[in-house]
Every structure is written in structure tokens, then in C-alpha cells.
Design an enzyme around this catalytic site. Structure first.
Site, PDB file in Angstrom:
ATOM      1  N   LYS A  19     -16.872   2.360   2.926  1.00 54.89           N
ATOM      2  CA  LYS A  19     -16.072   2.055   4.133  1.00 54.89           C
ATOM      3  C   LYS A  19     -15.899   3.340   4.946  1.00 54.89           C
ATOM      4  O   LYS A  19     -15.627   4.414   4.383  1.00 54.89           O
ATOM      5  CB  LYS A  19     -14.710   1.521   3.700  1.00 54.89           C
ATOM      6  CG  LYS A  19     -13.791   1.121   4.862  1.00 54.89           C
ATOM      7  CD  LYS A  19     -12.473   0.529   4.325  1.00 54.89           C
ATOM      8  CE  LYS A  19     -11.589   0.014   5.461  1.00 54.89           C
ATOM      9  NZ  LYS A  19     -10.350  -0.603   4.946  1.00 54.89           N
ATOM     10  N   SER A  39      -8.980  -5.094   6.924  1.00 50.89           N
ATOM     11  CA  SER A  39      -9.769  -4.209   7.756  1.00 50.89           C
ATOM     12  C   SER A  39     -11.151  -3.909   7.151  1.00 50.89           C
ATOM     13  O   SER A  39     -12.029  -3.440   7.868  1.00 50.89           O
ATOM     14  CB  SER A  39      -9.043  -2.899   7.996  1.00 50.89           C
ATOM     15  OG  SER A  39      -8.843  -2.225   6.783  1.00 50.89           O
ATOM     16  N   SER A  70      -6.143  -5.374   3.103  1.00 52.31           N
ATOM     17  CA  SER A  70      -7.455  -5.073   3.678  1.00 52.31           C
ATOM     18  C   SER A  70      -8.648  -5.064   2.744  1.00 52.31           C
ATOM     19  O   SER A  70      -9.768  -4.906   3.222  1.00 52.31           O
ATOM     20  CB  SER A  70      -7.398  -3.737   4.417  1.00 52.31           C
ATOM     21  OG  SER A  70      -6.583  -3.867   5.554  1.00 52.31           O
TER      22      SER A  70
END
Lengths: 496, 498, 95
Positions: free
Chosen positions: B83, B163, B187
């Protein structure tokens, strides 16, 4: 009465101070970068100090210890639990956009500092608190017309913020307080107190009120008895503190006597002009939005750990001063000697086994004067304390006269050497041998028949004879013995 | 395996690939090359911000050498997606924001360093909601990520959750073996749930936060996003560590999570919190929840009803605490030392205001304003201080519940993936996506989402298990039991590989 | 709590965020929607409940006083916009 006189009457000056003292440690408060002074720009900056993405603070154990040590030196309460808070604001020398500080729960609570004034009076200045916080970097605004330059070497260095209660009443007290605080931290080794290098900075709060207001404040603790205060930021010398307070107090009195009101504001001290000036653009009240730093946990101390630090404290100025007084020094002399640990240490070595007062006098009259003239600190004195100790001993036991002692100091000061050896090689031993003195007296009498007659009518001329005999003996005769011998030889009456 | 098709390779699990590599049936280079091709073909999903193909192949070759020499690390030669919130040294890191500009970190996050030390291979940096603020990956400066899943008979683009939308999409579309994510309010778990993958948020303090772009310091936590529960156990074991560089990282050794997976759930007490049965919850979500309880019961678990009375206050509490911390954490993005700087600033204030005004997206700005406001003079006590007290109450709820059960079972999300743009008109509607997940962050507990089944329209739904602090072992064991019972084999049709 | 566009302007200033004039009103509305929702926290009795200082139940770790970092001005400045002679540069700040 501690007041200043205005055109309409007497006014109390009330002073409080916030001192920022840089902690002596190898690394910074929350990062492993060096704290050494004077390095090339941005060469002592960790990514944590620079506020780079994802960076986190980790606390330096030495800085905690130094804060506790200082708190103990201020006779203050050590808070076993304290919290680090973020103080949020934007400025180029504050890379993260917040300073890690302590707001509601500081590491050290209330304490006190005793200051001794020239008048002999001692006053106690209350300490409100001491907390740990990060120092900011340095911005240079005057190198270029359109650009400011930022160096983060200092960003993150540990500071102890020491806040006093408004217990100082005059420029002299303010200066004396700062000197004392500086001495305490230098004794403790927690801060080097170098105001010219910026390792100790003071913000001074000054207000005035009609005479009597201060006493009322001390009685009931209500600030309503005091006037509006102005903060003079970043005063960086003890001398400037007194000047700044003096100027600011008079400025405020003038405003009030003309019927105006003092505006609460932040001011700077302009050393060249000797005035305080309002700081432009700092009128907006800051909203720092303090909240506990979520990257840290509360700081918890063990009482045993604090006790161990307490047990390891060196003798502090007040204790040393009391001991010197007990040894026979005047309170004033003792205060002067303890104001610098190096001076006190020098004195103690110098005073080993000799009369304390004589030692203090020697130090004050002979050593400090010479050092001042040469612009040297006590640590740079060319004559070691032990050498002075030898000179004093030899004077005390009559080996040399007082006058020769001073000559001896001059020799050792410029040429070095062991005083005892110098006395021998140069034959400086005091002459007490009556035979030699008598012989010298005969020489002087023979050379000055006129004066011999005169002295019969003017006994005071005996002093001249003493001087002549001293000269004849190369200054080495014992003056008391010369006096006695002269009186006997010239049949002078005892004058007592 | 000679003649393996690319598809076979990319469809492998982390555990399967690990075993194949160890047995030298395949090489890391082959495996990595297969994923590089898949990523290229999958660009329509916009799951990656930065692809690091060259670096990946170099790492793969080095891994193959170590595998040959019998010096394999725990993740040797396994290609992963990271990420883009983890700072990777030498590789651009953006946090999906314009404001980081071309920032190339001169340092590595502890979590990713742990992965490289274990021999893993970096395929690239995945897309996310800007600064991890969002539940649909629609706030990224680099454009939204598209969910590889589509509803039956539809070609409407759906969100992959957020997210960590890029990571969840990449795992679901077989663009990597597994990925890392971060979870502040859900998330990891929410995107895993809507993409039919596994997402684990460990106990706060289990993984180091050093080098992860901070959103909300007291809530952020890194975690694995994988195809199976076993894979999550394997990946977590390498991600987690004790880190002296993070003061909130806990001093506990990392257990061998994989070894406890098959323990079964006999006698395990599974709590069902009644306050999670909220009004308006879709029928299939509720039905799946009930079914999961039955699965566990069938395997010998004991189902217990528990109460978490302050549940409904969790979301508003989160939307005070998280923005407050974020407003302070994001103050460092000011155009001075790195990242985007507005052109021709008039003065320092203008430099700050325009760099930040132009560099931050709308959702980030909104949260910064909320955070600044709740911390400001006069409001701190009523909002931030109060919210912190509510956290204590929420944590106490969990502590009390865990007196009578060992894990909790809840839905992961209030519904499946929704259309791009469907919930962007009202911030509150988006915030409600995290209703089942935020409680876990506020209490600092571990939580995992496991695919449970499909909706009528063929979209995945997830089941959440919540465990006691540092009891990831029990959590994973229960998750394994759910996964086994669910037998979720569905995969999205590869519509994106044009 | 309820904010108007002047408050938004003030808060944006505090946060150093340039919000275009025309966005102030809509932003105020968005924020108010959120603040209204958050009001429900006022219902809860919190007297005597301590704030959660940290979810981590352990003592703050202390680091040894050793220089382990810094000394790399080049790496520090590598991402700097502007910058000169290892100084970060910003428009002149007037004190």
C-alpha cells in the site's frame, strides 16, 4: 520599600520569567541526532527531527534524568507521571508543524530558588514548574532580501522550560535570579548556561501596579491586584535582563500616569537602543490546540530512580555558601565565590588549610583583579589554585612578607613555576634575623642623619624609616620586626 | 511446474507459492514475471500507483539464489504489493496525494523492511484513499480503483472499498500473492469484505508504525490482505516485530501464527454483540451473520449473546479522534522540506496555504478542518476530551464482553460493494461504511474479515471476527474455521484483462 | 456546535489551508452535517471516566543517550523544493 517613583507616586514592579535551558546530552530529546553546537547546516538532523512522513519520537533517558536533576536542584516536586502534549503552530523552523512539549502535566512541579542581593537581603523566588520540550530549528532572515534560510540542527534538542512565579521586584532581582539559576544548572551539569550560544534564553514578564498591589497579590494570590503584563522575549544576557526590565517598567509607568492602559503584548529587547519594542504581527493570540501526543505514552518515573539521582547531586550553591560562611567568610564574599562552580572549586583548593578569610581576600584582591584585566575566566588562570595556596601558607607562617607574596604572584603568573622553589632560588625568604635588620637600620641611620634628628620631634617619620629599611633589605624584612627594632634603636615612644 | 500457465501461477495462494518455491517447482522469477504481466493487463483497475517491475525482478533473482542455496527466508521470493502509505526507500511514495509530489523516501518503513528481510519481492505500490481517508478509494489523487467484482449482469464499475482499495483489488484480481494494508477505522477489513478477500488488522502496537505515513496515530495499524486465512497468518508473522523506533510498538515476541490455525473451535465461546444488529441492515448481511454463527456452533463453538452498549457512539467518537490527530499529523505537509510547493508564493503564509490548499484533496481538507476545530480553544473539552472518555467506555464494553466469550462475530460491512460515485455526495453516508469496524480500532483490538458468501447480485460479503488484545492466534483459529465452513471459492470474472 | 463561513475561514487560517471564498459556505454546510451528528456524544454520562491516554498497556520506552542519527544533509535535502547550500529556503519571514 521596593518601588520605582513615577510622577504621581510609587509603583511596584512585578517580574516573572520563563527560562529555556538547553539540556546537556549527547543526543536530542526524541531522536538520535547530535546536539553539538556549531555544526554545518542541517548536518545534525534525523528524519524524525525533520518531520518526514512516518517518523516517530523515542525519548532520550538522559534528558529525563537531567530534568529531574534540575528539578531537585530547584527543591521542586518531581511528578512521577507526566504527559507530553503537542503544541500546534506553523513556522518554518518547526518542521512537524507542532512542538512536543508538556502542557497540563509537567515532569516537575513547584519549587524555589533563593537569591542573595548585594544589600545582604535574601529573597525566595517561587518556581511554578519545569517541563521538557523540543527546541526549534534556526531561521536566518537577514541573508537575502527575499529568502529566509532554515537550519534544523537545533530542532529537537531538549529544552527545560523553567517558569517562575511573579516574585521578582526589581531589575537587580531579575538579574540575580537568572545568575543564580544559571549557577545551579551549571553546578548540576544539566545545562551549560551559555547565553551567548543560546543554550539559555529568558522571556521576562513585566507589569507594574500602584505601590501596595504586590503585597495584596502575595496575600490572596489574586492576579487582579497586578497590572497588565508584557512579555519581553529572548533576552540573551544577564546584563540585558536588568536593562530590559528597567526600561519596560518605566515605559509602563509612563503610559499609566498619562491615563493610558498598557496593552498586553509581546516585545523584543533592542540591546543597542536599550529599549523594548513591540513585535510586529504577533498580536493574534495563538491557539495551540494542545492535546496529548498519541505517538508517546505518559512518562512514568520510579521513586527509587528519582531518589538515586537525589543522592548523587553535587553540593549546590546554597549549601556551599552556608559552609563557606560557617568557615568565616562574609555572606557577600561567600555569594560571590559560589556564583560559579569553577570559582568555588578554585577557592576551596586555594583555601586548603589556611584561614578562610585570608584566602578569600587573596582570591578577590589579587587573582580576580588580574583575571578581569586580562579578560580571562577562572578556568584559564595561569596560576593553579594549589600554587596560590602555597603562597598564602608561606605568608601565614612568616616565610615571606605580604609584599613579597604579591611579587611572588607576579613572578609565578608570568613565568610559572612552583612558588616554594621560586622563594628559595630567588632568596625571597622574609628576613626576621634581628642581626640583619639591625645592620640595615644602621645603614639607613648612617645615610640619613638629618632624618634621625627630625624623627625625634616627628615620631610619625618612623614610617619613612621602615620603608627605607625594607628597601635596604630588598623588601624581605619582616615589617613588624623592623618596626620594633627601629623603635628601640631610635628610642621612639610606643604609639600602639 | 513446467508448462504452468500464467493464470495458474497468479492464482496461487501465498502458502502454495511458498511451498512450490521451496520445492523448486517454480522459480521466483517466473512467478514475479507472471504477476508483472497480470499487473500490466490489469491497469484498467487502477490498483497501482507505482509499478516496480525492474526492482521486482532483481529481488526475485536474488531470492532464487537464496532458495537454491537453501537459505530461504520466511517469505523468500514471494511477490507482494505494498500500500502506497508505507515509505519504501528509493521508491516514490505518495499516500495517493498530490502533496507528496515526487517524494522518494530516504528510509524504509519497519514493516516493509521486515518483509524484504524475509525475502519478499516488491511488485509495486498500491492505490489508496488519499492519506488513508476514505472507504471507497475514490479520494485518491491518482483516480479511483475499480473493484474486480461486478454485480451479476452488470458492467457498472464498483468500488473496492477503502482506504486500502488498491491492495484489496490487487489481491482479488490475482495481481499479487498478497498485499499490505493499513487500518484506522476499517481500511483493511472493509475493502477485504467487499472484494471477497481476507483482511486482518492486528492489535494496536503489534506492527510498527515507523515509516508509515501517519493518519491517526492512536488508531493506525498495518496488516496483511490475502486470499486465505493461512496466508494472513504467514504474512502477519513477518510484518510484525518489536520496534524500538516506535514508542507505541509493543514489547512482545511475535508468535508462530501459522502453527495454531488448525486448532479448531471446540469449546470456543463466540460472542454475538446485540447492538450490531442495526436497523436497516440488508437481509443478506443479517442472514450470513446468522449462518456463520451456525457454522461455528456446528464445529463445537458455544454461541453467546453479549452487549457492547456504547456501539452507536463509536462512529462519531472516531470522527472526532481521527480527524483531530490527522490535523496535527498532516501539518508537516507544508511545501518546505519535501513534496508539492505552490508556485510563486507571496510570503510564507501564502506558501503554506496554497501548497496545502492545492495539494490536499477535498476529503482530507474536510477532516483537517474538523480536527482543527475540535482541538481549538473552547471546544477541546466538549469534543476531543469527551471522545477520549468515550473510547474508555467502548474499551470497557469489550473488556466486559470478553469475560464471557473469546472472540466476537459480526458482519464486516453494512452491505456489498457499491457503485463509483454512489456515496460521494454526503460524507456521512460514506462514514457509515465503517460502522462495524471502527469500534475495534478505538479499543485497539485485533479484527479480521473473512469472505462469507455472495449477495443475490453475486457480490462478496465478509464476516468479521474480533479478538482479545494480542490474541491473534485465537482470532486466526476462529477465522480458519469460518473460512473452512464458508468454502468461498468464487472469483471475479476477468473482465479487465482486455 | 454550528459553524458559519467566517468560522470556516478562521479555522482554515489556523490550519493554513487556502479555501476559495466560494467553497466556504458549502464547506460550512458539510461540516455542520458532521458536527450535528457528533452532538449525540453529549448524551453519554462521562463523569469520572478517564480519557484513554493509550490503548497500549505498557510503559514508555527510553532510548540511550547516544548519537545514532543525522550527519546526512544530502539525504535530508534530497526531496527539498528549493534549498541552497544545505539550507531549506522559504519566502522571507518578517518578524
Amino acid at each position: 520599600m521596593k518601588t520605582i517613583k513615577g510622577s504621581s507616586g510609587e509603583w511596584d514592579i512585578v517580574i516573572g520569567m520563563e527560562v529555556h535551558a538547553q539540556v546537556l546530552s549527547n543526543a536530542k530529546l526524541f531522536s538520535g541526532a547530535s546536539t553539538a553546537f556549531g555544526a554545518a547546516p542541517n548536518s545534525q538532523v534525523s528524519f524524525v527531527d525533520a518531520g518526514m512522513p512516518g517518523m516517530l519520537p523515542v525519548i532520550n533517558e538522559k534528558c529525563i534524568e537531567q530534568a529531574v536533576r534540575t528539578g531537585l536542584g530547584l527543591k521542586a516536586r518531581i511528578n512521577l507521571r507526566s504527559v507530553f502534549d503537542r503544541k500546534n503552530y506553523f513556522y518554518p523552523d518547526l518542521p512537524s508543524g507542532y512542538q512536543i512539549s508538556q502542557y497540563k502535566d509537567p515532569i516537575v512541579g513547584e519549587g524555589e530558588v533563593t537569591i542573595d542581593l548585594k544589600s545582604g537581603e535574601s529573597i525566595t523566588v517561587g518556581i511554578e514548574r519545569l517541563h521538557l520540550e523540543q527546541d526549534a530549528g534556526k531561521s536566518l532572515h537577514d541573508q537575502h532580501p527575499d529568502t529566509s534560510f532554515v537550519d534544523l540542527n537545533r530542532a529537537g534538542v531538549a529544552l527545560m522550560e523553567i517558569v517562575t512565579k511573579p516574585h521578582m521586584r526589581s531589575p537587580e532581582e531579575a538579574a540575580a535570579f537568572l545568575k543564580k539559576l544559571r549557577a545551579i544548572v551549571r553546578y548540576l551539569g544539566t545545562c551549560d548556561g551559555n547565553m551567548d550560544e543560546g543554550s539559555m534564553r529568558a522571556d521576562v514578564n513585566v507589569s507594574v501596579c500602584r505601590a501596595g498591589g504586590y503585597e495584596k497579590f502575595r496575600a490572596d494570590g489574586s492576579f487582579k491586584h497586578l497590572g497588565t503584563r508584557c512579555e519581553i522575549k529572548n533576552v540573551n544576557s544577564v546584563r540585558f535582563i536588568a536593562q530590559a526590565v528597567e526600561y519596560e517598567a518605566r515605559r509602563q509607568v509612563e503610559i499609566l500616569e498619562e491615563g493610558g492602559t498598557v496593552r498586553q503584548e509581546t516585545r523584543l529587547f533592542d540591546a543597542r537602543a536599550g529599549e523594548t519594542r513591540s513585535m510586529r504581527g504577533k498580536e493574534e493570540a495563538h491557539d495551540y490546540r494542545y492535546f496529548p501526543d498519541p505517538d508517546l505514552l505518559p512518562l512514568e518515573l520510579e521513586q527509587a530512580w528519582v531518589d538515586a539521582i537525589a543522592a548523587s547531586l553535587p553540593e549546590l550553591p546554597d549549601e556551599k555558601r552556608a559552609r563557606f560562611i560557617a568557615q568565616g567568610l562574609s555572606p557577600y564574599d561567600a555569594s560571590v565565590l559560589v556564583s560559579e562552580r569553577e570559582l568555588a572549586d578554585y577557592y576551596e583548593e586555594l583555601a586548603q588549610g589556611v584561614d578562610a578569610k585570608a584566602a578569600a581576600n587573596w582570591l578577590n584582591n589579587e587573582i580576580l583583579g588580574r583575571l578581569n584585566k586580562a579578560g580571562l575566566a577562572i578556568t584559564e588562570c595561569p596560576v593553579p589554585a594549589a600554587a596560590n595556596n602555597a603562597i598564602i601558607r608561606m605568608t601565614a607562617d612568616g616565610t615571606i612578607s605580604g609584599k613579597i607574596a604579591k611579587d611572588l604572584l607576579d613572578i609565578v603568573w608570568t613565568e610559572g613555576g612552583d612558588p616554594e622553589a621560586v622563594v628559595e632560588t630567588r632568596g625571597l625568604r622574609q628576613v626576621t634575623d634581628t642581626g640583619a635588620i639591625d645592620a640595615a637600620i644602621e645603614v639607613v641611620i648612617a645615610a640619613n642623619p638629618g632624618k634621625v634628628e627630625e624623627v625625634k620631634h616627628k615620631p610619625k617619620l618612623a614610617g619613612w624609616f621602615v620603608g627605607q629599611v625594607m628597601r635596604e633589605t630588598g623588601g624581605k624584612a619582616n615589617p613588624a620586626a623592623v618596626n620594633a627594632a627601629l623603635k628601640a634603636r631610635l628610642n621612639l615612644p610606643d604609639e600602639g | 511446474m513446467p508448462g504452468s500457465s500464467s493464470n495458474d501461477l497468479t492464482a496461487m495462494t501465498l502458502a502454495g507459492a511458498r511451498d512450490a518455491l521451496k520445492a523448486r517447482k517454480i522459480s521466483s522469477r517466473e512467478l514475479t514475471a507472471a504477476f508483472i504481466a497480470a499487473i500490466e493487463a490489469g491497469r484498467g483497475l487502477n490498483a497501482f500507483v507505482t509499478e516496480t517491475a525492474e526492482v521486482a525482478l532483481l529481488m526475485a533473482d536474488a531470492s532464487d539464489k537464496r532458495l537454491a542455496a537453501g537459505e530461504a527466508g520466511a517469505l523468500e521470493g514471494l511477490p507482494l504489493a505494498i500500500k502506497d502509505l508505507f515509505c519504501t526507500k528509493g521508491t516514490r511514495t505518495t499516500a495517493a496525494s498530490k502533496i507528496l509530489g515526487d517524494f522518494v523516501p530516504p528510509y524504509e518503513s519497519t514493516v516493509t523492511q521486515n518483509l524484504w528481510n524475509a525475502g519478499a519481492v516488491m511488485l509495486g505500490k498500491t492505490n489508496l484513499d488519499e492519506f488513508a481517508m476514505g472507504s471507497s478509494n475514490e479520494t485518491s489523487f491518482f483516480g479511483p480503483v475499480v473493484n474486480p467484482w461486478r454485480a451479476k449482469d452488470s458492467n457498472m464499475n464498483l468500488v473496492p472499498g477503502g482506504s486500502s482499495g488498491g491492495s484489496s483489488a490487487a489481491v482479488a484480481a490475482d495481481l499479487c500473492l498478497a498485499a499490505t494494508g493499513t487500518d484506522t477505522g476499517g481500511s483493511i477489513r472493509q475493502p477485504a469484505a467487499v472484494t471477497g478477500t481476507v483482511g486482518l488488522k492486528p492489535t494496536y502496537g503489534r506492527c510498527s508504525r515507523y515509516g508509515i505515513v501517519a493518519f491517526a496515530s492512536s488508531l493506525d495499524q498495518a496488516g496483511p490482505m490475502t486470499k486465505t486465512v493461512r496466508d494472513a497468518a504467514i504474512l502477519l508473522a513477518s510484518m510484525a516485530s518489536v520496534d524500538p523506533k516506535d514508542s507505541t510498538s509493543v514489547d512482545l515476541p511475535v508468535p508462530d501464527y501459522e502453527s495454531v490455525l488448525e486448532g479448531g473451535v471446540k469449546g470456543l465461546r463466540v460472542g454475538i454483540p446485540k447492538e450490531y444488529r442495526i436497523e436497516g441492515i440488508p437481509a443478506d448481511v443479517a442472514a450470513l451473520w446468522d449462518k456463520a454463527a451456525d457454522w461455528l456452533k456446528a464445529q463445537g463453538a458455544e454461541i453467546v449473546e453479549v452487549s457492547l452498549p456504547h456501539t452507536k457512539y463509536a462512529l462519531p467518537t472516531y470522527y472526532i479522534v481521527a480527524p483531530a490527530e490527522a490535523s496535527s499529523n498532516l501539518a508537516r505537509y507544508d511545501g518546505v522540506r519535501f513534496g508539492y510547493r505552490a508556485a510563486h508564493p507571496r510570503d510564507i503564509t501564502d506558501l503554506y496555504e496554497r501548497s496545502r490548499g492545492e495539494g490536499f484533496g477535498a476529503e482530507v481538507q474536510r477532516r483537517i478542518l474538523i480536527g482543527t476545530y475540535v482541538l481549538s480553544a473552547g471546544y477541546y473539552d466538549a469534543y476531543y476530551a469527551r471522545a477520549q472518555r468515550l473510547r474508555t467506555l467502548i474499551k470497557r464494553d469489550f473488556d466486559a464482553a470478553f469475560e464471557t466469550c473469546d472472540v466476537l462475530l459480526t458482519p464486516s460491512t453494512p452491505g456489498p460493494a457499491f457503485g463509483l460515485g454512489a456515496k460521494t455526495s454526503d460524507p456521512l453516508e460514506m462514514y457509515l461504511q465503517d460502522v462495524f469496524t471502527v469500534t475495534v480500532n478505538l479499543a485497539g483490538l485485533p479484527g479480521i474479515s473473512v469472505p462469507g458468501g455472495l449477495t443475490e447480485s453475486g457480490l462478496p460479503l465478509g464476516l468479521q471476527l474480533i479478538g482479545k488484545a494480542f490474541d491473534e492466534g485465537t482470532l486466526l483459529r476462529a477465522a480458519q474455521a469460518v473460512e473452512t465452513a464458508a468454502d468461498f471459492r468464487a472469483k471475479p470474472a476477468k473482465w479487465w484483462a482486455a | 456546535m454550528s459553524v458559519d463561513k467566517d468560522t470556516v475561514r478562521r479555522i482554515a487560517k489556523l490550519a493554513r489551508l487556502a479555501v476559495p471564498e466560494e467553497r466556504l459556505e458549502p464547506m460550512a454546510r458539510e461540516l455542520n452535517g458532521i458536527f450535528q451528528w457528533v452532538e449525540m456524544l453529549g448524551e453519554v454520562k462521562v463523569e469520572g471516566v478517564p480519557p484513554l491516554t493509550s490503548v497500549v498497556a505498557q510503559k514508555l520506552k527510553w532510548r540511550k543517550d547516544e548519537v545514532t542519527d543525522g550527519g546526512n544533509a544530502d539525504a535530508l535535502m534530497a526531496n527539498a523544493p528549493g534549498g541552497e547550500d544545505h539550507f531549506f529556503t522559504v519566502p522571507k519571514v518578517v518578524e
